[in-house]
Design an enzyme around this catalytic site. Structure first.
Site, PDB file in Angstrom:
ATOM      1  N   TYR A   1      34.144 -89.168   4.926  1.00 11.49           N
ATOM      2  CA  TYR A   1      33.684 -87.612   4.090  1.00 11.49           C
ATOM      3  C   TYR A   1      34.933 -87.327   3.205  1.00 11.49           C
ATOM      4  O   TYR A   1      34.716 -87.140   2.048  1.00 11.49           O
ATOM      5  CB  TYR A   1      33.120 -86.679   4.765  1.00 11.49           C
TER       6      TYR A   1
ATOM      7  N   GLY B   1      21.774 -82.024  -6.443  1.00 10.66           N
ATOM      8  CA  GLY B   1      21.486 -81.578  -5.060  1.00 10.66           C
ATOM      9  C   GLY B   1      21.109 -80.288  -4.958  1.00 10.66           C
ATOM     10  O   GLY B   1      21.660 -79.319  -4.349  1.00 10.66           O
TER      11      GLY B   1
END
Length: 282
Positions: A155, A12
């Site tokens: 999340y 990422g």
């Protein structure tokens, strides 16, 4: 191929903490395998690395953490190219905002794939090489991996799972010479929030009985991110864990994050956290 420079694979890295950590590690002399799902988005990373005088130590590679074949191929290619793997920084992540009555189980599964199973896949693929080097696994989780937060059910569930996985792995990995740590940022001024790709007016229109609570949560969150730390500041904590001789298992990236996480860790019946987060929705 064998090299003397230590090699770190970071997921990422197209923006935010991942980009800042990749540049910081390269500046510190690491060989950095900087991975991202879409390498066409590597421009910002390459520019930042060049500005730091470390462009020659950044090697951009494609890696989709939700694709086991992509993970395995990237890890093996990194070791073949650089001769070793000394650390992995699991940083790739994706937000998911909503409450379960108005979301889908598929959306929850998607959040788990990126934020949890992606971490598991990368860690599993890297472990044999980290055993060989006496390396370490550093996973960027979130204060949301400790404190459940309104409208972040999927999340936070995924980040809780990542923390539980790493907390359980740590003593086992230590027996074979591999260190395991988690880094918990609070609000970070990066593209992460934008990448959630929300149409807030449409969400509020569709929220029905949850609309007042959602509006209060959004108002509070906008203010929090207005005072957020920078990705470079958060990356300092990641680098401290990456380079410390004996890093702790859990590290926060700011005083605010330490205080926030501390509420949960000293709250055996959950009442303090519930009182705190209830205020975010009223």
């Amino acid at each position: 191929m064998t090299t003397t420079a230590k090699t770190v694979l970071i997921t990422g890295t197209s923006s935010g903490i991942g980009l800042a950590t990749a540049v910081a590690a390269a500046r510190a002399g690491w060989t950095v395998v900087a991975t991202m799902r879409d390498t066409a988005k590597a421009g910002a990373l390459r520019a930042a690395a060049a500005d730091a005088g470390a462009g020659d130590r950044i090697h951009v590679e494609r890696l989709d953490v939700t694709d086991p074949a992509s993970v395995a191929a990237c890890v093996e290619a990194a070791v073949a190219a650089h001769g070793r793997l000394d650390a992995v920084v699991n940083n790739a992540g994706a937000g998911q905002l909503g409450t379960i009555e108005q979301s889908t189980v598929d959306a929850v599964r998607a959040a788990m794939e990126v934020n949890f199973f992606g971490v598991v896949e990368v860690t599993r693929a890297a472990m044999p090489h980290l055993r060989a080097s006496g390396g370490r696994v550093v996973t960027v989780t979130s204060v949301g991996g400790v404190v459940g937060q309104p409208f972040n059910e999927a999340y936070c569930a995924a980040k809780f799972a990542a923390e539980g996985f790493m907390e359980s792995l740590a003593p086992v990995a230590a027996t074979v010479g591999v260190g395991v740590s988690v880094v918990e940022p609070g609000a970070v001024a990066s593209e992460f929030v934008a990448n959630v790709d929300l149409d807030v007016p449409a969400m509020l229109d569709a929220a029905g009985p949850y609309a007042p609570a959602l509006q209060a949560y959004i108002d509070r969150t906008v203010k929090a991110f207005g005072a957020a730390q920078t990705p470079d500041e958060a990356a300092v904590a990641v680098m401290d864990v990456l380079t410390a001789e004996r890093p702790p298992f859990r590290v926060q990236t700011s005083d605010w994050a330490r205080e926030f996480v501390g509420i949960k860790l000293s709250d055996p019946d959950g009442s303090a956290v519930q009182a705190l987060t209830a205020d975010w929705t009223s």
